[in-house]
Write a protein that holds these residues in place. Structure first.
Motif, PDB file in Angstrom:
ATOM      1  N   GLY A  70       0.810  -1.210   0.000  1.00  0.00           N
ATOM      2  CA  GLY A  70       0.000   0.000   0.000  1.00  0.00           C
ATOM      3  C   GLY A  70       0.844   1.261   0.000  1.00  0.00           C
ATOM      4  N   LEU A  71       1.874   1.299   0.825  1.00  0.00           N
ATOM      5  CA  LEU A  71       2.758   2.465   0.862  1.00  0.00           C
ATOM      6  C   LEU A  71       3.493   2.631  -0.465  1.00  0.00           C
ATOM      7  N   SER A  72       3.873   1.515  -1.084  1.00  0.00           N
ATOM      8  CA  SER A  72       4.551   1.583  -2.386  1.00  0.00           C
ATOM      9  C   SER A  72       3.620   2.148  -3.453  1.00  0.00           C
ATOM     10  N   SER A 297       6.894   6.236   3.747  1.00  0.00           N
ATOM     11  CA  SER A 297       5.947   7.129   4.419  1.00  0.00           C
ATOM     12  C   SER A 297       6.337   8.585   4.252  1.00  0.00           C
ATOM     13  N   SER A 298       7.649   8.853   4.203  1.00  0.00           N
ATOM     14  CA  SER A 298       8.121  10.240   4.110  1.00  0.00           C
ATOM     15  C   SER A 298       7.750  10.893   2.783  1.00  0.00           C
ATOM     16  N   GLU A 519       8.523  -8.209  -3.681  1.00  0.00           N
ATOM     17  CA  GLU A 519       7.231  -8.583  -4.248  1.00  0.00           C
ATOM     18  C   GLU A 519       6.156  -7.563  -3.871  1.00  0.00           C
ATOM     19  N   ALA A 520       6.128  -7.176  -2.596  1.00  0.00           N
ATOM     20  CA  ALA A 520       5.138  -6.194  -2.151  1.00  0.00           C
ATOM     21  C   ALA A 520       5.328  -4.870  -2.870  1.00  0.00           C
ATOM     22  N   VAL A 525       3.510  -0.868  -6.848  1.00  0.00           N
ATOM     23  CA  VAL A 525       3.778   0.020  -7.976  1.00  0.00           C
ATOM     24  C   VAL A 525       2.925  -0.373  -9.180  1.00  0.00           C
ATOM     25  N   LYS A 526       2.773  -1.668  -9.416  1.00  0.00           N
ATOM     26  CA  LYS A 526       1.964  -2.133 -10.550  1.00  0.00           C
ATOM     27  C   LYS A 526       0.510  -1.676 -10.411  1.00  0.00           C
TER      28      LYS A 526
END
Length: 543
Positions: A70-72, A297-298, A519-520, A525-526
């Motif tokens: 999610g963050l990615s 997060s930043s 992987e996450a 990103v995808k």
């Protein structure tokens, strides 16, 4: 029937650890606690209908889940200039199994504690490392190099066996000529797998898995277990089998009997060049991959991330998605109307949350299984006493079902060799029946976990009870997806990756089949790039 202390230790850590436990003088219990709370909050999804809010909050993109995926996704969207992005997370802290903690001594991981240095100068992981200043340059071959302070300092690994510590993961002391010959033959096979390319130039085993060759020559390995592959190829050395089993438990939370041969070989072959070199090394921080969580997060505005939000229903429509949730602290309902949604949670949660799937269960769902884990952080007044090879970053027990521990202060031990430290202890619940393993882990009390952790550590570290200051325990009921035989290259995993309509997209490490940062990050990103397409935002792919 209540288990005796020895029966408890045998049930969780194995008979060898139980038999090594000696009767000790009465001691004061170590202060501490079980610190997780996801079970009590997350299980609300299993109840009846939950209320919807009267007021609907509009948002361009809503990311449900603040783990690495999610963050990615949010990081990628911000990189493309999308401003109206909101991330909602069930827990009080973001990061999922990569999050970290901190006390007066040091920061420490609550899960993933390292990132293998990338072997290519492309893709979103290298981009992220460049943003955080971890990449020092590029070598003559065009491959990235990394800041020395982030690469694991020596000694990096050691192995406890029958009263002494030995260097490395493979137990060479007492190894026969046959053992060493099998190890050499196994390494040669893994080097060959690492060097293998298909007609399109793709590696047979690549990072992330999406870059791997889909030729049947390699994917056929997914149909049998790693244990069966070793047997078929004539590998019988007990020491080699232990090493392979350790690798499977370490990365996949399962023994080699329950891991596909493709995934088992991937562990040894994907991150090396075919000459036996397994990348430049490992990158780590005191807080483990919590440092990567901080970097992701930043990139987001402070108000873009909301914690303690339990999303219970996502309803896609022609105009986007309605998302209904509860404030986990107050119980008050909240609702969002999003043009695009990234649902960055495991498949078993998605099946409860996506409204159409409640009435028509996805056919692929039963293919996904998840291993429970337990992580404990033990604060000590000084480094533990050892016999043999000195304290390392990664410290492994030969005869235990645990993975041993890592030392949170390892990267600064030379500056403070005798000061307080934190040991992060890992136990994958690796049995074949994941439901039974999960129930076992959740049924144990803090007193049980204190007994288990100290029983595992005490034979290797005489006097450690007197050094122990505090113990905190984190249970992960569904810590990591298991790459069981047939799963990685089966149709179910591929089907689970597809978006639902034009506005609902999925991201999680379980979509890659391996519970790893790469992987996450890749699937986050995808999914974000599918969102960009849905919003009509042109942007060159980061993949």
């Amino acid at each position: 029937m209540e288990l005796t202390r020895r029966e408890l230790i045998a049930a969780f850590l194995g008979a060898a650890v139980a038999s090594a436990c000696k009767r000790e003088a009465p001691r004061a219990p170590i202060p501490g606690a079980v610190v997780d709370r996801a079970v009590e909050v997350g299980h609300k999804l299993r109840g009846g209908p939950l209320p919807s809010a009267q007021t609907v909050e509009p948002v361009d993109v809503l990311v449900v889940g603040g783990g690495i995926a999610g963050l990615s996704a949010a990081w990628r969207l911000m990189g493309a200039g999308v401003k109206d992005v909101r991330v909602v997370e069930l827990e009080a802290d973001v990061g999922g199994t990569s999050r970290s903690g901190r006390n007066a001594v040091t920061a420490f991981p609550w899960g993933a504690h390292y990132l293998p240095a990338p072997t290519e100068d492309r893709g979103p992981v290298v981009r992220l490392l460049r943003e955080m200043g971890a990449v020092s340059g590029v070598d003559a071959q065009g491959l990235p190099t990394f800041e020395e302070t982030l690469l694991i300092q020596e000694p990096d690994e050691r192995h406890f066996y029958r009263g002494h510590w030995y260097e490395g993961l493979y137990l060479r002391v007492g190894a026969t000529a046959e053992d060493l010959a099998e190890l050499e033959r196994f390494d040669a096979r893994m080097n060959a797998f690492a060097a293998a390319r298909d007609a399109k130039g793709r590696k047979a085993f690549a990072v992330p898995t999406s870059r791997s060759s889909d030729d049947a020559e390699w994917t056929a390995l997914d149909s049998l277990s790693m244990a069966r592959w070793l047997e078929r190829e004539g590998f019988h050395s007990t020491r080699l089998k232990w090493l392979v089993d350790y690798a499977c438990r370490d990365d996949y939370g399962a023994t080699s009997e329950h891991v596909s041969a493709w995934a088992g070989i991937w562990y040894f072959a994907a991150r090396q060049d075919g000459q036996g070199e397994r990348s430049e090394g490992f990158l780590s921080w005191p807080e483990g991959n919590g440092r990567l969580v901080q970097q992701l997060s930043s990139s987001l505005p402070p108000r873009a991330v909301e914690r303690d939000v339990l999303v219970h229903t996502v309803t896609p429509s022609a105009k986007g998605c309605r998302v209904d949730a509860l404030d986990a602290r107050t119980g008050q309902p909240r609702s969002f109307q999003a043009r695009q949604v990234v649902l960055a949670c495991p498949r078993f949660i998605a099946a409860h949350v996506v409204a159409p799937w409640r009435t028509e269960r996805p056919a692929w769902l039963s293919a996904f299984t998840y291993a429970p884990w337990v992580v404990a952080n033990l604060t000590l007044s000084s480094p533990p006493v050892s016999r043999g090879f000195p304290l390392a970053w990664d410290n492994v027990f030969q005869e235990s079902r645990s993975l041993g521990y890592v030392v949170a202060t390892h990267q600064r031990l030379r500056q403070d060799e005798n000061g307080p430290t934190v040991l992060t202890w890992y136990l994958p619940m690796a049995g074949g029946d994941v439901k039974a393993e999960r129930e076992k882990s959740l049924s144990a009390s803090y007193a049980d976990w204190e007994a288990l952790v100290m029983a595992d550590l005490r034979p290797a570290h005489p006097g450690i009870s007197a050094q122990a200051q505090r113990l905190e325990v984190q249970r992960w009921g569904h810590a990591m997806v298991r790459p069981t035989p047939g799963f990685i290259w089966g149709p179910e995993r591929q089907a689970a990756q597809e978006s639902l309509g034009p506005s609902l997209h999925f991201a999680h490490t379980d979509l890659g089949g391996l519970a790893l940062f790469e992987e996450a990050n890749w699937f986050g990103v995808k999914a974000a790039e599918r969102v960009l397409a849905g919003l009509g935002v042109a942007s060159e792919s980061w993949l």
